[in-house]
Design a protein around this motif. Structure first.
Motif, mmCIF file in Angstrom:
data_model
loop_
_atom_site.group_PDB
_atom_site.id
_atom_site.type_symbol
_atom_site.label_atom_id
_atom_site.label_comp_id
_atom_site.label_asym_id
_atom_site.label_seq_id
_atom_site.Cartn_x
_atom_site.Cartn_y
_atom_site.Cartn_z
ATOM 1 N N TYR A 35 59.712 -14.660 49.391
ATOM 2 C CA TYR A 35 59.790 -14.831 47.940
ATOM 3 C C TYR A 35 58.414 -14.839 47.272
ATOM 4 C CZ TYR A 35 64.599 -16.226 48.904
ATOM 5 O OH TYR A 35 65.917 -16.245 49.322
ATOM 6 N N ALA A 36 57.343 -14.955 48.066
ATOM 7 C CA ALA A 36 55.992 -15.028 47.517
ATOM 8 C C ALA A 36 55.318 -13.668 47.455
ATOM 9 C CB ALA A 36 55.150 -15.998 48.352
ATOM 10 N N LEU A 88 60.205 -13.746 43.059
ATOM 11 C CA LEU A 88 60.154 -15.076 42.450
ATOM 12 C C LEU A 88 61.294 -15.248 41.451
ATOM 13 C CD1 LEU A 88 56.330 -15.657 41.792
ATOM 14 C CD2 LEU A 88 57.778 -16.813 43.468
ATOM 15 N N SER A 89 61.582 -14.180 40.712
ATOM 16 C CA SER A 89 62.676 -14.214 39.744
ATOM 17 C C SER A 89 64.021 -14.376 40.449
ATOM 18 C CB SER A 89 62.661 -12.933 38.904
ATOM 19 O OG SER A 89 63.704 -12.927 37.972
ATOM 20 N N GLN A 90 64.206 -13.711 41.587
ATOM 21 C CA GLN A 90 65.450 -13.839 42.343
ATOM 22 C C GLN A 90 65.641 -15.264 42.860
ATOM 23 O OE1 GLN A 90 65.250 -10.878 45.425
ATOM 24 N NE2 GLN A 90 65.290 -9.144 43.994
ATOM 25 N N LEU A 91 64.547 -15.858 43.340
ATOM 26 C CA LEU A 91 64.621 -17.230 43.826
ATOM 27 C C LEU A 91 64.942 -18.195 42.668
ATOM 28 C CD1 LEU A 91 64.317 -19.261 46.103
ATOM 29 C CD2 LEU A 91 61.848 -19.304 45.665
ATOM 30 N N ASN A 119 46.353 -14.169 50.532
ATOM 31 C CA ASN A 119 45.719 -15.144 51.413
ATOM 32 C C ASN A 119 44.916 -16.193 50.638
ATOM 33 O OD1 ASN A 119 46.706 -13.892 53.739
ATOM 34 N ND2 ASN A 119 44.966 -12.482 53.826
ATOM 35 N N SER A 120 44.585 -15.886 49.400
ATOM 36 C CA SER A 120 43.752 -16.808 48.618
ATOM 37 C C SER A 120 44.460 -17.289 47.349
ATOM 38 C CB SER A 120 42.435 -16.124 48.239
ATOM 39 O OG SER A 120 42.671 -14.954 47.484
ATOM 40 N N SER A 121 45.769 -17.125 47.295
ATOM 41 C CA SER A 121 46.517 -17.553 46.118
ATOM 42 C C SER A 121 47.772 -18.307 46.559
ATOM 43 C CB SER A 121 46.911 -16.354 45.252
ATOM 44 O OG SER A 121 47.734 -15.459 45.981
ATOM 45 N N ILE A 122 48.361 -19.024 45.615
ATOM 46 C CA ILE A 122 49.553 -19.830 45.885
ATOM 47 C C ILE A 122 50.643 -19.436 44.902
ATOM 48 C CG2 ILE A 122 50.513 -22.154 45.932
ATOM 49 C CD1 ILE A 122 47.725 -23.192 46.563
ATOM 50 N N ALA A 123 51.804 -19.045 45.450
ATOM 51 C CA ALA A 123 52.964 -18.756 44.605
ATOM 52 C C ALA A 123 53.788 -20.026 44.478
ATOM 53 C CB ALA A 123 53.799 -17.635 45.217
ATOM 54 N N ALA A 175 61.843 -21.863 52.201
ATOM 55 C CA ALA A 175 60.978 -21.088 51.302
ATOM 56 C C ALA A 175 59.664 -21.796 51.009
ATOM 57 C CB ALA A 175 61.712 -20.800 49.994
ATOM 58 N N GLY A 176 59.704 -23.109 50.909
ATOM 59 C CA GLY A 176 58.485 -23.846 50.572
ATOM 60 C C GLY A 176 58.760 -25.336 50.490
ATOM 61 N N LYS A 177 57.834 -26.064 49.901
ATOM 62 C CA LYS A 177 57.947 -27.516 49.803
ATOM 63 C C LYS A 177 58.040 -27.922 48.330
ATOM 64 C CE LYS A 177 55.862 -31.790 51.514
ATOM 65 N NZ LYS A 177 57.135 -32.256 52.063
ATOM 66 N N VAL A 178 58.965 -28.837 48.047
ATOM 67 C CA VAL A 178 59.186 -29.311 46.679
ATOM 68 C C VAL A 178 58.431 -30.623 46.462
ATOM 69 C CG1 VAL A 178 60.902 -29.996 44.968
ATOM 70 C CG2 VAL A 178 61.465 -28.241 46.668
#
Length: 428
Positions: A78-79, A85-88, A226-230, A258-261
């Motif tokens: 998703y990143a 991102l829109s789908q998620l 590698n240097s950014s955060i989605a 997918a990630g951490k909330v």
């Protein structure tokens, strides 16, 4: 001696029928004035600090962390793009009905360059219409120059502090230097030319001093994975509601792959706790001032006991009890505290309403002797502090002051009750 008798004696202590001058009554008047004046800074500190905390907290939540924030793993599918991102986002809305809005974002660090120099910038790639779609952005951001249109290719919006550092205005161009990986995996610099659509300010420089906004699509072109955060900023009905915890517990397992909330107070816990502890410390110091002022009531009552020894002796000779006489002096101290509260609370609230004007006046006076002094530097404080009157706390302060006045009256009141009428009458 009945309560009504004690009350009548207390009224005569405060408002004697004779016009004889009394140093004790004069001391009671000054004690009342001291109580009132000591409450003014306390109410100001309470009101202004509440407004400051609310204003900064609203900006931290609305402009930065949102109510909940999903930080995607770097290798998450998703990143990879704005579409994923829109789908998620759509999947989250379908799964959790308490979610009100979702704002996709890609964050990275860049070196912003202009003719004046180079400064670090926090690049925030967001949806093109975020300044209109996001209610907090629309309310809390002030457009200083230009507009917030991110629909044009390579357009950007700068924070006021960053624009000032780079000496840029709406319509100017700037370069940002990011990194990218070539086919061999080697990290290389990437230079992108951007055009400033507008300059905005949240009124809190510490928060938005490095922000540089671009469109989400442009962000995926410019920023390296590698240097950014989605991430996704998830907005619910209320950031301070108990339902936020329910939404957090519901979404955490659903989005675990997918990630951490994170909750907003997890992301800003250090700063939020710092605000709260600072406010408590300031209120504690102001309460010490009220305590010192209330001691004046005790000293004034001691003088009053000495002046009224004759009346006390006559009352005790006629059957007045020591508890009844002591109660009269306690009531007297409580009345002084009550009228001090009636004086201090309105003055404190009026001063709080005109806090900015008072600070401006003090600043002008200080600058007569020193150059360019800012008492509330906008780099660390809100430029416009909202007025927040915590009614329950103000009532609690008023009640607490009256109770404190009663407590400091106990010792001189007990001393009055122990007066021996024979010794006093013998000296007359």
């Amino acid at each position: 001696m009945t309560f009504s008798s004690s009350l009548l004696f207390a009224s005569r202590l405060l408002f004697p029928r004779t016009g004889k001058k009394s140093n004790a009554r004069r001391s009671l008047f000054w004690a009342l004035l001291c109580i009132g004046m000591s409450l003014v800074p306390l109410i100001m500190v309470l009101t202004v600090s509440n407004g400051m905390i609310k204003g900064i907290t609203d900006r931290m939540i609305g402009l930065s962390s949102s109510h909940l924030q999903l930080v995607l793993y770097t290798n998450s599918e998703y990143a990879k793009s704005a579409q994923s991102l829109s789908q998620l986002s759509d999947a989250i809305r379908m799964y959790e009905p308490s979610v009100k809005n979702i704002y996709p974002e890609l964050q990275g660090i860049a070196l912003a360059s202009s003719s004046k120099g180079r400064f670090g910038a926090s690049v925030r790639a967001m949806e093109k219409d975020v300044f209109e779609k996001n209610a907090a952005f629309k309310k809390l951001f002030e457009i200083v120059e230009g507009n917030t249109d991110l629909s044009k290719e390579n357009s950007c919006v700068l924070g006021k502090k960053l624009a000032t550092d780079l000496n840029l205005h709406a319509g100017d161009s700037l370069r940002i230097i990011t990194t990218k990986e070539n086919s061999s995996g080697k990290t290389m610099p990437k230079i992108t030319l951007l055009k400033v659509s507008g300059i905005v300010s949240s009124g809190y420089q510490e928060l938005d001093s490095l922000w540089l906004f671009i469109s989400l699509e442009n962000g995926f072109k410019i920023l390296s994975s590698n240097s950014s955060i989605a991430q996704l900023g998830i907005e619910t009905e209320d950031a301070f509601s108990m339902n936020l915890e329910k939404s957090f517990r519901s979404l955490s397992p659903f989005l675990a792959s997918a990630g951490k909330v994170y909750r907003w107070n997890d992301l800003n816990s250090a700063q939020y706790e710092n605000f709260a502890s600072t406010q408590i410390m300031l209120i504690f110091i102001m309460m010490l001032i009220v305590l010192v002022a209330s001691v004046n009531i005790s000293s004034a009552l001691v003088m009053l006991v000495m002046e009224r020894k004759k009346e006390i002796a006559i009352l005790k000779s006629l059957g007045g009890t020591k508890n009844g006489i002591a109660l009269s002096f306690i009531i007297t101290g409580g009345v002084i505290g009550f009228f001090g509260v009636l004086l201090g609370l309105p003055l404190g609230l009026i001063a709080s309403v005109h806090f900015s004007q008072i600070m401006d006046a003090i600043e002008k006076v200080v600058n007569l002797f020193a150059n360019d002094v800012h008492i509330l530097d906008p780099q660390f404080y809100l430029q416009n502090i909202p007025l927040v009157i915590p009614v329950p706390q103000v009532i609690l302060i008023g009640v607490g002051t009256i109770v404190l006045s009663l407590l400091v009256s106990v010792i001189p009141a007990l001393r009055a009750g122990k007066e021996k009428p024979i010794e006093t009458l013998r000296k007359i």
